[in-house]
Write a protein that holds these residues in place. Structure first.
Motif, short mmCIF file in Angstrom:
data_model
loop_
_atom_site.label_atom_id
_atom_site.label_comp_id
_atom_site.label_asym_id
_atom_site.label_seq_id
_atom_site.Cartn_x
_atom_site.Cartn_y
_atom_site.Cartn_z
N ALA A 81 52.31 50.45 55.82
CA ALA A 81 52.49 51.84 55.39
C ALA A 81 53.28 52.59 56.45
CB ALA A 81 51.12 52.50 55.19
N ALA A 82 53.75 53.77 56.10
CA ALA A 82 54.62 54.53 56.99
C ALA A 82 53.94 54.91 58.31
CB ALA A 82 55.12 55.79 56.29
N ASP A 83 52.63 55.07 58.33
CA ASP A 83 51.94 55.48 59.55
C ASP A 83 51.29 54.31 60.28
OD1 ASP A 83 49.87 54.92 57.81
OD2 ASP A 83 48.67 56.65 58.43
N THR A 84 51.68 53.10 59.93
CA THR A 84 51.03 51.89 60.44
C THR A 84 52.04 50.98 61.11
OG1 THR A 84 49.45 52.03 58.62
CG2 THR A 84 49.60 49.92 59.77
N ASP A 108 48.80 50.28 76.37
CA ASP A 108 50.07 50.97 76.55
C ASP A 108 50.84 51.03 75.23
OD1 ASP A 108 51.93 52.20 78.54
OD2 ASP A 108 53.24 50.63 77.73
N CYS A 109 50.85 49.95 74.49
CA CYS A 109 51.52 49.91 73.19
C CYS A 109 50.89 50.94 72.24
CB CYS A 109 51.43 48.51 72.61
SG CYS A 109 52.16 48.32 70.97
N ILE A 110 49.56 50.98 72.20
CA ILE A 110 48.85 51.93 71.33
C ILE A 110 49.20 53.37 71.72
CG2 ILE A 110 46.54 52.85 70.82
CD1 ILE A 110 45.59 49.87 70.81
N ALA A 111 49.23 53.67 73.01
CA ALA A 111 49.58 55.02 73.45
C ALA A 111 50.99 55.40 73.01
CB ALA A 111 49.44 55.12 74.97
N ALA A 115 51.95 58.32 70.28
CA ALA A 115 52.90 59.38 70.64
C ALA A 115 54.06 59.45 69.65
CB ALA A 115 53.42 59.15 72.06
N ALA A 116 54.38 58.33 69.01
CA ALA A 116 55.46 58.29 68.02
C ALA A 116 54.98 58.64 66.62
CB ALA A 116 56.11 56.90 68.02
N GLY A 117 53.69 58.97 66.47
CA GLY A 117 53.17 59.43 65.20
C GLY A 117 52.48 58.39 64.34
N TYR A 118 52.23 57.21 64.87
CA TYR A 118 51.51 56.19 64.11
C TYR A 118 50.02 56.47 64.17
CZ TYR A 118 55.89 53.75 63.73
OH TYR A 118 57.19 53.44 63.43
N HIS A 119 49.30 56.11 63.09
CA HIS A 119 47.86 56.36 63.03
C HIS A 119 47.02 55.10 62.94
CE1 HIS A 119 49.58 60.23 61.53
NE2 HIS A 119 48.79 60.63 62.51
#
Length: 162
Positions: A81-84, A108-111, A115-119
């Motif tokens: 999905a767009a936020d994933t 670090d990847c999750i952060a 920050a890029a808008g992924y949920h």
């Protein structure tokens, strides 16, 4: 994609032999996810995409300690999905496991994704692989309850909010 934990860069076909050496050093993974990798199969993996995705959404990244490749990650953005974001593969060098390196890279990847808008962050583990399940569970991922049979066993999707 640079990384605060250790230097990182997108990998290319020229890196396939180095990636293969790292992967072949993890025989437990391939007990549950055959066959053993080859430089040719890695070059194929570097460009493999799920339906509807383009190469600009794919990050096949290597993490380094000096000139030594110590981890690889295959990340697909905006999938499913767009936020994933979807991790198709994450593996650390065998001699770097158990010291927190993988968890630090993942944090670090999750952060950066947050920050890029992924949920959400999603992945799948091979059914029966205790090492993979333990690592991802320790890092906040939960099984979705889905089971996707494959030629050798099944993929068990996991995800977490970010």
């Amino acid at each position: 994609m640079s990384n605060a934990v250790c230097p990182a860069r997108r990998l290319t076909e020229a890196d396939a032999a180095q990636v293969c050496a790292l992967m072949q050093g993890n025989p437990l993974f391939y007990r549950y996810h055959p066959p053993q990798p080859t430089p040719e199969s890695i070059r194929t993996d570097m460009t493999a995409l799920p339906p509807g995705k383009a190469m600009e959404d794919k990050w096949f990244v290597g993490f380094y300690d000096g000139d030594c490749l110590i981890a690889v990650m295959d990340l697909i953005l905006n999938y499913p999905a767009a936020d994933t974001a979807f991790i198709g593969l994450f593996m650390t060098a065998h001699d770097r496991q158990g010291c927190g390196l993988g968890s630090r890279i993942l944090r670090d990847c999750i952060a950066r994704l947050a920050a890029a808008g992924y949920h959400r962050l999603r992945l799948a583990v091979d059914e029966g692989n205790p090492q993979s399940l333990a690592f991802w569970t320790k890092n906040g991922f939960v099984l979705t309850g889905e089971v996707h049979p494959n030629d050798f066993s099944a993929y068990l999707p996991m995800e977490r909010s970010i």
